[in-house]
Design an enzyme around this catalytic site. Structure first.
Site, mmCIF file in Angstrom:
data_model
loop_
_atom_site.group_PDB
_atom_site.id
_atom_site.type_symbol
_atom_site.label_atom_id
_atom_site.label_comp_id
_atom_site.label_asym_id
_atom_site.label_seq_id
_atom_site.Cartn_x
_atom_site.Cartn_y
_atom_site.Cartn_z
ATOM 1 N N ARG A 231 3.191 -7.177 -23.442
ATOM 2 C CA ARG A 231 2.229 -6.780 -24.461
ATOM 3 C C ARG A 231 2.944 -5.904 -25.487
ATOM 4 O O ARG A 231 3.846 -5.141 -25.135
ATOM 5 C CB ARG A 231 1.068 -5.986 -23.853
ATOM 6 C CG ARG A 231 0.079 -6.831 -23.060
ATOM 7 C CD ARG A 231 -0.757 -7.753 -23.946
ATOM 8 N NE ARG A 231 -1.734 -8.518 -23.173
ATOM 9 C CZ ARG A 231 -1.537 -9.765 -22.731
ATOM 10 N NH1 ARG A 231 -0.413 -10.388 -22.996
ATOM 11 N NH2 ARG A 231 -2.476 -10.385 -22.059
ATOM 12 N N HIS A 279 3.185 -14.668 -30.052
ATOM 13 C CA HIS A 279 2.456 -14.622 -28.772
ATOM 14 C C HIS A 279 2.208 -16.047 -28.234
ATOM 15 O O HIS A 279 1.058 -16.470 -28.051
ATOM 16 C CB HIS A 279 1.130 -13.857 -28.923
ATOM 17 C CG HIS A 279 0.563 -13.385 -27.616
ATOM 18 N ND1 HIS A 279 -0.157 -12.232 -27.478
ATOM 19 C CD2 HIS A 279 0.615 -13.925 -26.362
ATOM 20 C CE1 HIS A 279 -0.540 -12.078 -26.216
ATOM 21 N NE2 HIS A 279 -0.080 -13.103 -25.517
HETATM 22 P P1 NDP Z 1 1.288 -9.497 -11.948
HETATM 23 O O1 NDP Z 1 0.114 -8.607 -11.776
HETATM 24 O O2 NDP Z 1 1.483 -10.637 -11.021
HETATM 25 O O3 NDP Z 1 2.633 -8.608 -11.868
HETATM 26 C C1 NDP Z 1 2.719 -7.356 -12.442
HETATM 27 C C2 NDP Z 1 3.974 -6.655 -11.918
HETATM 28 O O4 NDP Z 1 4.107 -5.406 -12.604
HETATM 29 C C3 NDP Z 1 3.902 -6.336 -10.431
HETATM 30 O O5 NDP Z 1 5.157 -6.543 -9.837
HETATM 31 C C4 NDP Z 1 3.566 -4.844 -10.414
HETATM 32 O O6 NDP Z 1 4.059 -4.134 -9.278
HETATM 33 C C5 NDP Z 1 4.291 -4.374 -11.651
HETATM 34 N N1 NDP Z 1 3.731 -3.119 -12.155
HETATM 35 C C6 NDP Z 1 2.483 -2.883 -12.644
HETATM 36 N N2 NDP Z 1 2.334 -1.584 -12.972
HETATM 37 C C7 NDP Z 1 3.512 -0.991 -12.675
HETATM 38 C C8 NDP Z 1 3.989 0.345 -12.771
HETATM 39 N N3 NDP Z 1 3.216 1.346 -13.252
HETATM 40 N N4 NDP Z 1 5.248 0.602 -12.371
HETATM 41 C C9 NDP Z 1 6.037 -0.380 -11.874
HETATM 42 N N5 NDP Z 1 5.640 -1.682 -11.757
HETATM 43 C C10 NDP Z 1 4.404 -1.966 -12.147
HETATM 44 O O7 NDP Z 1 1.268 -9.993 -13.454
HETATM 45 P P2 NDP Z 1 1.828 -11.372 -14.069
HETATM 46 O O8 NDP Z 1 3.239 -11.514 -13.657
HETATM 47 O O9 NDP Z 1 0.895 -12.469 -13.766
HETATM 48 O O10 NDP Z 1 1.699 -11.062 -15.637
HETATM 49 C C11 NDP Z 1 2.386 -9.972 -16.227
HETATM 50 C C12 NDP Z 1 1.987 -9.809 -17.685
HETATM 51 O O11 NDP Z 1 2.561 -10.832 -18.494
HETATM 52 C C13 NDP Z 1 0.499 -9.909 -18.002
HETATM 53 O O12 NDP Z 1 -0.176 -8.716 -17.673
HETATM 54 C C14 NDP Z 1 0.485 -10.181 -19.486
HETATM 55 O O13 NDP Z 1 0.441 -8.972 -20.196
HETATM 56 C C15 NDP Z 1 1.832 -10.870 -19.733
HETATM 57 N N6 NDP Z 1 1.648 -12.265 -20.171
HETATM 58 C C16 NDP Z 1 2.061 -12.616 -21.433
HETATM 59 C C17 NDP Z 1 1.953 -13.923 -21.877
HETATM 60 C C18 NDP Z 1 2.473 -14.322 -23.196
HETATM 61 O O14 NDP Z 1 2.230 -15.444 -23.663
HETATM 62 N N7 NDP Z 1 3.267 -13.508 -23.861
HETATM 63 C C19 NDP Z 1 1.352 -14.972 -21.028
HETATM 64 C C20 NDP Z 1 1.022 -14.509 -19.692
HETATM 65 C C21 NDP Z 1 1.162 -13.199 -19.306
HETATM 66 P P3 NDP Z 1 3.471 -4.402 -7.798
HETATM 67 O O15 NDP Z 1 3.842 -5.855 -7.493
HETATM 68 O O16 NDP Z 1 4.210 -3.444 -6.954
HETATM 69 O O17 NDP Z 1 1.989 -4.208 -7.893
HETATM 70 C C1 OXD Z 2 -1.884 -13.875 -21.031
HETATM 71 C C2 OXD Z 2 -1.469 -14.104 -22.407
HETATM 72 O O1 OXD Z 2 -2.022 -12.722 -20.621
HETATM 73 O O2 OXD Z 2 -1.616 -15.234 -22.899
HETATM 74 O O3 OXD Z 2 -2.070 -14.860 -20.302
HETATM 75 O O4 OXD Z 2 -0.961 -13.188 -23.052
#
Ligand code: NDP
Ligand code: OXD
Length: 316
Positions: A231, A279
């Site tokens: 983000r 995006h």
């Molecule tokens: P997940 O919830 O599967 O993974 C999030 C990861 O971040 C986990 O490993 C989590 O740790 C870690 N995390 C969260 N908070 C913290 C913190 N404070 N400190 C350390 N680690 C942290 O999410 P996804 O992989 O499914 O998606 C990630 C992001 O990708 C989405 O939230 C979205 O913003 C972005 N996205 C962007 C897209 C685009 O087109 N640009 C499309 C899809 C997604 P733990 O495993 O220990 O909980």
């Molecule tokens: C998502 C995105 O979070 O598209 O899936 O950014």
């Protein structure tokens, strides 16, 4: 149609309503689908909402809302609404196709940087044939992933298979073969110190906002490259530009921005060391999203537990 037919409200900009409504109508003709800005609906009759970034205050006007479904993997758009009804469970979009496409984007930009493709683009423009390309082996190039969740883990595995030296940072310790795990605030500094390429795939929460800022960049090795697909709120954009212009960072590939669409006046558009995409690293496929929503509604109605529930307190 009967009064028992479930009712779903699509809350997206009106020009996108049909995009999400059509596969739902095709796959579940009994589902009664309304869209904000397009249809008249009775707020008390809405059981479910499908959205990405609902208009703040909308959800609290739906007194019988049972579940909210996110079109995206990231759910920060819901918590941007200070009046999000926190008792209503939120289900996020988790999909292998989405993770694969995100991993493709990350691998592509890691390779463009590592293989110095921009230099060859420039040489081509000059019709210059120069084979002065010597790089260090991938096994000596260290790539760190902030966020080892659904997407970060898949990207780490793909890059590991291309021989890169991989690590990841998450809240809790992970055990991904060939990917060194760093966990929690206490290990962030040690993680950053060994990232030649830093990829951000964290959810945007109060804990992760502006995690990519001057203090973080200073902890990276000189010449590190940034890839942000998470983000825009993760990056302090002026700090990023300053770190690149000072020569501490070598550049960045950015898919997400603090303000989207990226304003024409943003210096990111024209910075020679920054790649901008709008995006599009991965976009949820409406048919797959519709299938997931329909499967979830069937489970809700059967009283079965749902997968991919967001922890509302944690914010992801
Ligand atoms: P997940 O919830 O599967 O993974 C999030 C990861 O971040 C986990 O490993 C989590 O740790 C870690 N995390 C969260 N908070 C913290 C913190 N404070 N400190 C350390 N680690 C942290 O999410 P996804 O992989 O499914 O998606 C990630 C992001 O990708 C989405 O939230 C979205 O913003 C972005 N996205 C962007 C897209 C685009 O087109 N640009 C499309 C899809 C997604 P733990 O495993 O220990 O909980
Ligand atoms: C998502 C995105 O979070 O598209 O899936 O950014």
């Amino acid at each position: 149609m009967t009064a028992e037919n479930p009712t779903l409200l699509i809350a997206v900009p009106p020009k996108w309503a049909a995009h999400w409504a059509e596969p739902l109508a095709e796959l579940a003709p009994d589902l009664r689908v309304f869209a904000t800005g397009r249809d008249e609906y009775d707020p008390a009759g809405i059981d479910y909402v499908l959205s990405f970034r609902p208009r703040p205050g909308l959800l609290k006007t739906l007194p019988n809302l049972k579940f909210v479904f996110s079109i995206g993997a990231g759910v920060d758009g819901f918590f941007a609404d200070p009046e999000y009804p926190r008792h209503v469970p939120l289900v996020r979009f988790v999909d292998r196709t989405l993770s694969v496409e995100m991993a493709q984007y990350i691998v592509m930009h890691a390779l463009i940087h590592y293989r110095e493709q921009r230099m060859f683009d420039a040489q081509q423009r000059e019709k210059s044939w120069r084979q002065n390309y010597i790089t260090q082996p991938a096994r000596d190039t260290r790539i760190g992933i902030l966020g080892l969740g659904e997407i970060g883990t898949m990207a780490a595995e793909r890059l590991r298979d291309l021989d890169f030296k991989m690590s990841g940072w998450s809240r809790t310790r992970k055990n991904v073969p060939g990917v060194k795990s760093f966990a929690g605030e206490a290990e962030l500094g040690a993680f950053l110190a060994q990232c030649d390429i830093l990829v951000c795939v964290l959810p945007l929460t109060p804990d992760t906002r502006h995690i990519l800022r001057a203090k973080t960049f200073a902890q990276l090795p000189k010449g590190a490259f940034i890839i942000n697909v998470a983000r825009g709120g993760h990056v302090n954009e002026p700090d990023l530009i300053a770190a690149i212009d000072a020569g501490h960072l070598s550049g960045a590939a950015l898919d997400v921005f603090e303000t989207e669409p990226l304003p024409e006046t943003s210096p990111l558009w024209t910075h020679p060391k920054i790649t901008v995409t709008p995006h599009v690293a991965a976009i949820s496929h409406p048919k797959i999203a519709a299938e997931q929503v329909i499967a979830c509604i069937a489970k809700v109605r059967a009283g079965e537990p749902l997968d991919n529930l967001v922890d509302i307190e944690r914010g992801y």
